[in-house]
Design an enzyme around this catalytic site. Sequence first.
Site, PDB file in Angstrom:
ATOM      1  N   LYS A  33       0.776  -1.205   0.040  1.00 46.92           N
ATOM      2  CA  LYS A  33      -0.163   0.037   0.075  1.00 46.92           C
ATOM      3  C   LYS A  33       1.081   1.491   0.016  1.00 46.92           C
ATOM      4  CE  LYS A  33      -2.465   1.537   3.802  1.00 46.92           C
ATOM      5  NZ  LYS A  33      -2.068   3.187   3.664  1.00 46.92           N
ATOM      6  N   ASP A  60      -3.594   4.429  -1.648  1.00 47.09           N
ATOM      7  CA  ASP A  60      -4.437   4.802  -0.611  1.00 47.09           C
ATOM      8  C   ASP A  60      -4.319   6.502  -0.334  1.00 47.09           C
ATOM      9  OD1 ASP A  60      -6.047   4.772   1.867  1.00 47.09           O
ATOM     10  OD2 ASP A  60      -4.207   4.374   2.871  1.00 47.09           O
ATOM     11  N   LYS A  62      -7.329   8.057  -0.458  1.00 45.98           N
ATOM     12  CA  LYS A  62      -8.425   8.713   0.204  1.00 45.98           C
ATOM     13  C   LYS A  62      -9.308   9.942  -0.412  1.00 45.98           C
ATOM     14  CE  LYS A  62      -7.446   6.507   4.631  1.00 45.98           C
ATOM     15  NZ  LYS A  62      -5.939   6.255   4.730  1.00 45.98           N
ATOM     16  N   ASP A  65     -13.774  14.941  -1.852  1.00 40.67           N
ATOM     17  CA  ASP A  65     -13.797  16.205  -2.623  1.00 40.67           C
ATOM     18  C   ASP A  65     -15.145  16.464  -3.113  1.00 40.67           C
ATOM     19  OD1 ASP A  65     -13.296  18.865  -3.668  1.00 40.67           O
ATOM     20  OD2 ASP A  65     -11.181  18.413  -3.616  1.00 40.67           O
ATOM     21  N   THR A 116      -9.711   3.588  11.330  1.00 38.89           N
ATOM     22  CA  THR A 116      -9.695   2.476  12.347  1.00 38.89           C
ATOM     23  C   THR A 116      -9.009   3.245  13.713  1.00 38.89           C
ATOM     24  OG1 THR A 116      -7.535   1.674  11.204  1.00 38.89           O
ATOM     25  CG2 THR A 116      -9.365   0.389  11.170  1.00 38.89           C
ATOM     26  N   ARG A 208       2.983  -0.811  10.647  1.00 37.32           N
ATOM     27  CA  ARG A 208       4.092  -0.905  11.515  1.00 37.32           C
ATOM     28  C   ARG A 208       4.503  -2.023  12.231  1.00 37.32           C
ATOM     29  NH1 ARG A 208       1.529   4.373  14.418  1.00 37.32           N
ATOM     30  NH2 ARG A 208      -0.412   3.288  13.243  1.00 37.32           N
TER      31      ARG A 208
END
Length: 239
Positions: A33, A60, A62, A65, A116, A208
Amino acid sequence: MNSADKIIVALDFDSEEEVIKLLDQLPQASFVKVGMELFYSTRSGLISRLKDRGLKVFLDLKIHDIPNTAYGAVSVLSRLECDMINVHCAGGLEMMQRAREALQGDTKLIGVTQLTSTSRQVLNQQLRIEGSVEECVLHYAHLAKQAGLHGVVCSPREVRLLKAELGKEFLAVTPGVRPRGDGLQDQKRVMAPKDAVLAGSDYLVIGRPITKSNDPARAFADILKEIEGGYYEGDHHLI
Ligand code: C5P
């Protein structure tokens, strides 16, 4: 699909050098990603270089608009021939419909429901959205399906309900995955990898716990073992 192909490694870095260093240590990764940090610093050239390495790419960004701008953004991003791109469901039905109209080729268009990192308290008090996070996620998912999107990004905690209401074919892409023993960092609505797969997640977005491990290949392998065999050595550490 085998378990390794369900894991999307979130490349949250700000340079191509760091990405290459990680990927050289992570031959098992098949899907990655690229988020805002990496795309804004490296731009589109990196996407084709990742694809040249045989990797599938989820871009990604997002998009959120007005419908006309979302249409333009998706038209341009479609040219990159990524496997997945996304828009924010909070942009509304018309925005998602225009984005879907602009989509070309085999790229999947996914709607982001609630991040999340968003808790119920943040949802109710800061975003001023009433009810539970699950209710909001399901509502947004229904709108995304109505707009013709291929699936949504949500927490693995919401996947069972999502699949029950929207059907198995509607994709559930889930960040907020944390192997047992790993820290949450800024994530709030999390689940362990095996539980996420059992709940029905199609793809687990994991950053991570793999990328900040002192042994990324081992961290990836441990996650796979946990998913497939139900045991997890868990002796790698976040650095
Ligand atoms: O490092 P970590 O595993 O928390 O990374 C999760 C990734 O998924 C991040 O790149 C983050 O931008 C992304 N994401 C998320 N929640 C969403 C949508 C995307 O955490 N709802």
